[in-house]
Design a protein around this motif. Structure first.
Motif, PDB file in Angstrom:
ATOM      1  N   ASN A  40       0.818  -1.212   0.000  1.00 31.43           N
ATOM      2  CA  ASN A  40       0.000   0.000   0.000  1.00 31.43           C
ATOM      3  C   ASN A  40       0.850   1.259   0.000  1.00 31.43           C
ATOM      4  OD1 ASN A  40      -2.457  -1.407   0.039  1.00 31.43           O
ATOM      5  ND2 ASN A  40      -2.226  -1.765   2.225  1.00 31.43           N
ATOM      6  N   SER A  41       2.146   1.108   0.277  1.00 31.72           N
ATOM      7  CA  SER A  41       3.026   2.277   0.318  1.00 31.72           C
ATOM      8  C   SER A  41       4.389   1.889  -0.241  1.00 31.72           C
ATOM      9  CB  SER A  41       3.187   2.750   1.762  1.00 31.72           C
ATOM     10  OG  SER A  41       3.930   1.783   2.500  1.00 31.72           O
ATOM     11  N   ASN A  42       5.180   2.914  -0.585  1.00 33.97           N
ATOM     12  CA  ASN A  42       6.552   2.657  -1.036  1.00 33.97           C
ATOM     13  C   ASN A  42       7.354   1.960   0.053  1.00 33.97           C
ATOM     14  OD1 ASN A  42       6.367   3.583  -3.653  1.00 33.97           O
ATOM     15  ND2 ASN A  42       6.939   5.675  -3.118  1.00 33.97           N
ATOM     16  N   ASP A  43       7.112   2.339   1.321  1.00 33.30           N
ATOM     17  CA  ASP A  43       7.836   1.702   2.432  1.00 33.30           C
ATOM     18  C   ASP A  43       7.587   0.204   2.463  1.00 33.30           C
ATOM     19  OD1 ASP A  43       9.140   3.947   3.318  1.00 33.30           O
ATOM     20  OD2 ASP A  43       7.736   4.377   4.953  1.00 33.30           O
TER      21      ASP A  43
END
Length: 155
Positions: A40-43
């Motif tokens: 859901n995120s780049n992280d």
């Protein structure tokens, strides 16, 4: 024609939703699909990539560069370059960029040959596209090399 540096390589077929990953050995010139990274995120995505890098200990990374059929760049080309620079910044590994115009077609034909269709094909298509990018690299197709020096002020 360049000779690929020896050692383990991870290749990436960058997409905004999914990133296909393949692994290979430059000396053998063999590549295989490894994983599809989502998050859901780049992280989340980079944490998954960090696990693969810890596990496989690659010597360098290959990122596919999508372009228009005539070779001109577009928005996804820019995003793929940004992704490659982030990989370098985070993992301090050399990055090779490979023209990926034919990788998806190659991946689809490989999967069709293996009788993998529909939903099953969609699940592995990105990995097999990354495999095609890596095979192109092994076959002498690295177009550019990046080790942290900027070739211009992009971004």
């Amino acid at each position: 024609m360049h000779k690929a540096p020896a050692g383990t390589v991870l290749a990436f077929d960058f997409g905004e939703a999914r990133i296909g990953v393949a692994q290979g050995d430059a000396e053998l010139g063999l590549s295989h699909p490894l994983a599809t990274v989502t998050g859901n995120s780049n992280d989340e995505k980079f944490n998954a990539i960090a696990k693969l890098i810890r596990e496989w200990q690659p010597k360098h990374l290959v990122v596919g560069l999508p372009t228009h059929a005539d070779g001109t760049e577009h928005e996804l080309t820019r995003l793929s370059r940004k992704f490659g620079r982030r990989l370098h910044g985070r993992f301090n590994l050399p990055i090779y960029w490979v023209d990926e115009r034919m990788s998806s077609l190659y991946a689809e034909s490989l999967l069709a040959e293996a009788q993998v269709f529909g939903r099953k094909q969609k699940a592995v298509l990105d990995q097999v596209a990354a495999q095609a990018i890596l095979q192109g690299f092994f076959d002498g197709g690295a177009s550019e090399y990046f080790n942290g020096r900027e070739e211009g002020s992009e971004e």
